[in-house]
Design a protein around this motif. Structure first.
Motif: not given
Lengths: 223, 162
Positions: A158, A156, A165-166, A135, A142
């Motif tokens: 992103f 789910f 990120t995440n 992303i 996103t």
């Protein structure tokens, strides 16, 4: 590649029956960033064990869930995805699956149907997380709806292996799901496996694989 | 001594790589590195590597990527083959972008490695490294999906799938 097929079964998978061991597999097309995600999560702690003859990379990780030590083996494909299908032993005894696509490449999203179908043939019940990677390359992604996860009622995320990120959230959640699946599994195939294994009680227990596990990676620390 | 590369380019006649760099704040200098022994049959990657590792030039070229140098040699080679600059620039551009519809599972090792190295350039550019001052191990961002109106446009064809 016929020789390889024999080889895959030589990876000892007995240990995944032990309470503290979980196996989490990664699925998805070539170059969607599966290994990059692993490496971002494990940081310096990563010591992959490349079983190149089996087209397989194993990452070991040790953590605690609900005050209990959990030894996680992450299975990564190492190019095996290019045969459009994974060897059955890749799925064998897996407790969770991380399925990745690249938000910049539609074909990797579409191919998830095939991966998911194959996963469910071998592991009808295990938790599976759908992951939209890269992303950082396209932030607008996103704000878009990707229906695949919703359609199959799957979690789910992103993520970006580049900026992080995440990524940590993804892996810690995957571990939690794997552990809870293992504790509460009503999976028919698992039950059958357990019954079958009870027939072999006289067999001496082989504990050698546990020594190998104990040198697994430390939890990476925030710097 | 540190040299900050500002601009780098290729000259066809006579062939040279030209670098504009800054040695002290605000003072730009130009370095002309003549290209010798390069023909339309030469290997561009090797030529670029040789230049980048040349003891006389290498400290000036620290800020110039090997990929960029390879590109210059490719342009020069195309020129030596009588190709127009427009055409060769287009070829390079096409080769350096990823076709989003190409199924990379079907490529051989070499071709896959090429695509991966193109993607890796963007990865490295966007990458937050452990030593970066604003690096955080755990980055959590919530992207709520309930309010989403725009579809990714990739779902319709999936419907008849599994």
């Amino acid at each position: 590649m016929a020789g390889d097929e024999q080889g895959v079964t030589e990876v000892d998978q007995q240990k995944y029956d032990a309470d503290e061991n979980v196996k989490i597999i990664c699925l998805g097309d070539s170059a969607v960033g599966k290994s990059k995600l692993m490496e971002r999560f494990l940081m310096d702690g990563f010591r992959p064990q490349r079983l190149s003859t089996f087209a397989l990379t194993l990452y070991k990780y040790t953590t605690t869930v609900d005050d209990k030590t959990v030894l996680v083996d992450f299975w990564d494909t190492a190019g095996q995805e290019r045969f459009q299908s994974m060897h059955a032993s890749y799925y064998h005894k897996a407790h969770a699956c991380i399925m990745v696509f690249d938000v910049q490449r539609k074909v990797t999203y579409k191919n998830m149907s095939t991966w998911y179908h194959e996963l469910r043939e071998y592991r009808p019940e295990i938790p599976c997380i759908v992951v939209a990677n890269k992303i950082d390359a396209d932030r607008r992604a996103t704000q878009k709806g990707f229906n695949f996860a919703k359609k199959h009622t799957l979690p789910f995320y992103f993520v970006s292996a580049a900026d992080g990120t995440n990524v940590v959230k993804l892996f810690t959640d995957a571990i939690k799901l794997a552990v809870s699946y293992k504790q509460n599994s009503r999976d028919f195939l698992d039950e059958v496996m357990r019954e079958l294994e009870n027939f072999e009680l006289e067999k001496p227990e082989d504990t050698s694989d546990k020594e190998e596990i104990s040198e697994g990676t430390e939890s990476p620390k925030t710097v | 001594m540190s040299y900050k590369a500002k601009k780098c380019g290729v000259r066809f006649e006579p062939p040279a790589i030209i670098l504009v760099y800054e040695q002290e704040e605000g003072k730009h200098r130009q370095r002309i590195m003549p290209i010798r022994n390069f023909s339309k049959f030469s290997d561009c990657s090797r030529a670029a590597e040789q230049l980048k590792n040349n003891p006389r030039h290498r400290q000036y070229l620290e800020g110039v990527s090997l990929e960029q140098l390879v590109r210059f040699y490719r342009l020069l080679k195309a020129h030596l083959n009588g190709e127009s600059l427009d055409v060769s620039l287009n070829t390079i551009r096409r080769e350096e972008t990823i076709d989003p519809d190409e199924d990379l599972n079907k490529l051989d090792d070499r071709e896959l490695a090429k695509r991966k190295s193109i993607m890796n350039e963007l990865f490295e550019k966007n990458r937050k490294k452990k030593d970066d001052p604003d690096f955080e191990y755990n980055v959590e961002v919530d992207f709520p999906q309930d309010g989403v109106v725009e579809s990714c446009g990739w779902d319709d064809e999936l419907e008849d799938g599994f």
